[in-house]
Design a protein around this motif. Structure first.
Motif, PDB file in Angstrom:
ATOM      1  N   ASP A  51     -15.415  38.092  50.795  1.00 15.66           N
ATOM      2  CA  ASP A  51     -16.175  37.392  50.317  1.00 15.66           C
ATOM      3  C   ASP A  51     -17.309  38.109  49.907  1.00 15.66           C
ATOM      4  O   ASP A  51     -18.032  38.028  48.943  1.00 15.66           O
ATOM      5  N   ARG A  54     -16.298  39.839  46.589  1.00 15.34           N
ATOM      6  CA  ARG A  54     -16.383  38.653  45.546  1.00 15.34           C
ATOM      7  C   ARG A  54     -17.910  38.653  45.036  1.00 15.34           C
ATOM      8  O   ARG A  54     -18.232  38.194  43.961  1.00 15.34           O
ATOM      9  N   LYS A  68     -12.873  45.140  42.141  1.00 14.12           N
ATOM     10  CA  LYS A  68     -12.093  44.223  41.295  1.00 14.12           C
ATOM     11  C   LYS A  68     -10.778  44.603  40.640  1.00 14.12           C
ATOM     12  O   LYS A  68      -9.699  43.957  40.661  1.00 14.12           O
ATOM     13  N   LYS A 149     -17.847  25.533  44.852  1.00 12.83           N
ATOM     14  CA  LYS A 149     -19.042  26.616  44.401  1.00 12.83           C
ATOM     15  C   LYS A 149     -20.090  26.590  45.187  1.00 12.83           C
ATOM     16  O   LYS A 149     -20.872  27.555  45.348  1.00 12.83           O
ATOM     17  N   TYR A 171     -13.384  25.656  42.483  1.00  8.51           N
ATOM     18  CA  TYR A 171     -12.880  26.463  41.690  1.00  8.51           C
ATOM     19  C   TYR A 171     -11.494  27.259  42.393  1.00  8.51           C
ATOM     20  O   TYR A 171     -11.400  27.107  43.556  1.00  8.51           O
ATOM     21  N   GLN A 172     -10.695  28.099  41.760  1.00 11.03           N
ATOM     22  CA  GLN A 172      -9.495  28.708  42.131  1.00 11.03           C
ATOM     23  C   GLN A 172      -9.811  30.155  41.992  1.00 11.03           C
ATOM     24  O   GLN A 172     -10.443  30.727  41.158  1.00 11.03           O
ATOM     25  N   ARG A 173      -9.573  30.871  43.146  1.00 11.96           N
ATOM     26  CA  ARG A 173      -9.674  32.325  43.117  1.00 11.96           C
ATOM     27  C   ARG A 173      -8.900  33.221  42.024  1.00 11.96           C
ATOM     28  O   ARG A 173      -7.459  32.409  41.914  1.00 11.96           O
ATOM     29  N   GLU A 174      -9.259  34.139  41.381  1.00 15.20           N
ATOM     30  CA  GLU A 174      -8.531  34.935  40.419  1.00 15.20           C
ATOM     31  C   GLU A 174      -7.164  35.339  40.908  1.00 15.20           C
ATOM     32  O   GLU A 174      -6.223  35.515  40.432  1.00 15.20           O
ATOM     33  N   ASP A 175      -7.188  35.761  42.253  1.00 16.46           N
ATOM     34  CA  ASP A 175      -5.966  36.369  43.058  1.00 16.46           C
ATOM     35  C   ASP A 175      -4.984  35.470  43.555  1.00 16.46           C
ATOM     36  O   ASP A 175      -4.144  35.786  44.319  1.00 16.46           O
ATOM     37  N   ASP A 176      -5.352  34.126  43.409  1.00 16.88           N
ATOM     38  CA  ASP A 176      -4.374  32.997  43.985  1.00 16.88           C
ATOM     39  C   ASP A 176      -3.350  32.518  42.951  1.00 16.88           C
ATOM     40  O   ASP A 176      -3.037  31.187  43.060  1.00 16.88           O
TER      41      ASP A 176
END
Ligand code: AP5
Ligand code: MG
Length: 226
Positions: A51, A54, A68, A149, A171-176
């Motif tokens: 967190d 992020r 990142k 969010k 939202y969905q995490r980019e690494d998910d």
């Protein structure tokens, strides 16, 4: 119910329990979910390095931009960056009465550095809760995760579907993604699993079945912690 509330309020006024906890487990094991339950129960804050990174990415800080590159590839962020973000977080006054570490430490080096840092502050890790979930569950959990969010609440499209949340708030995490989860799991096995042994030799590990209902897992943790 009124009495329960009064006790809860009094408990928080008294500063909750003084406990330095750590949640250890693979990606998607439920660390964030359990940390959110325990914050309320024990009145101590969650420190999630994921967190914090992020947040730094969101603020476009130099550290965030460096982190990142690794996170997008499912790799661990280098230890030096991770230790610096944790050191800053420990300076916040809310950590005085205890904390719940989530996703940190993730290498034996980080664990050793953490022990040194805490010992300088006259503190130590009290217990390490190992959440055990089979690999076969992980991909489904991660790809189905949705986060609010506005509240940061963690949902799952099947296991814990959002009821009151507006869809555009999720939202969905980019690494998910499935592809990156596989890389994150490899990093966990190679670099983080040895951290469990590090704390086992210190006699601090409590293992909990992470494939039960969320509330049952919380109850198990609290029962063991006393
Ligand atoms: P981080 O954000 O820590 O991700 P992670 O460790 O991969 O763990 P997750 O947040 O994905 O899972 P979780 O265990 O919190 O599960 P959750 O409760 O959300 O790290 C991200 C990246 O940052 C790393 O890859 C790395 O690059 C970097 N990083 C972070 N810390 C670092 C460090 N110390 N050193 C170096 N790099 C670092 O639950 C998942 C889903 O399952 C949700 O949908 C939830 O609703 C569902 N669920 C939860 N519990 C249950 C249950 N009991 N039954 C059914 N479903 C459940
Ligand atoms: Mg998490």
């Amino acid at each position: 119910l009124e009495i329960v509330w009064q006790i809860k309020i009094k408990y928080k006024e008294l500063g909750g329990v003084k406990m330095n906890l750590m949640l250890l487990g693979a990606p998607g094991a439920g660390k964030g979910t359990q940390a959110k339950e325990l914050i309320d129960k024990y009145g101590i804050p969650q420190i999630s390095t994921g967190d914090l990174f992020r947040e730094a990415i969101g603020n476009k800080t130099e550290l965030g931009m460096k982190a990142k590159e690794f996170m997008d590839n499912g790799q661990l962020v280098p230890d030096s960056l991770t230790m610096s973000i944790v050191e800053e977080r420990f300076k916040q006054p809310d950590c005085q009465n205890g904390f719940i570490l989530d996703g940190f430490p993730r290498t034996v080096f980080q664990a050793e550095e953490l022990d040194k840092m805490l010992s300088k502050m006259g503190k130590k890790i009290d217990k390490v809760v190992a959440l055990e979930v089979r690999d076969s569950e992980i991909v489904e959990r991660i790809t189905g995760r949705r986060i609010s969010k506005s509240t940061g609440k963690i949902y799952h499209i099947k296991h814990n579907p959002p009821i009151d949340e507006k869809l555009e708030d999720l939202y969905q995490r980019e690494d998910d993604t499935e592809e990156i989860v596989v890389k994150r799991l490899t990093a966990y096995k190679n670099q983080t699993a040895p951290v469990l042994d590090y704390y086992k030799t210190q006699g601090k590990v409590i293992s909990v079945d992470g494939e039960q209902e969320v509330s049952k897992i919380t109850a198990d943790i609290m029962k063991i912690l006393g």
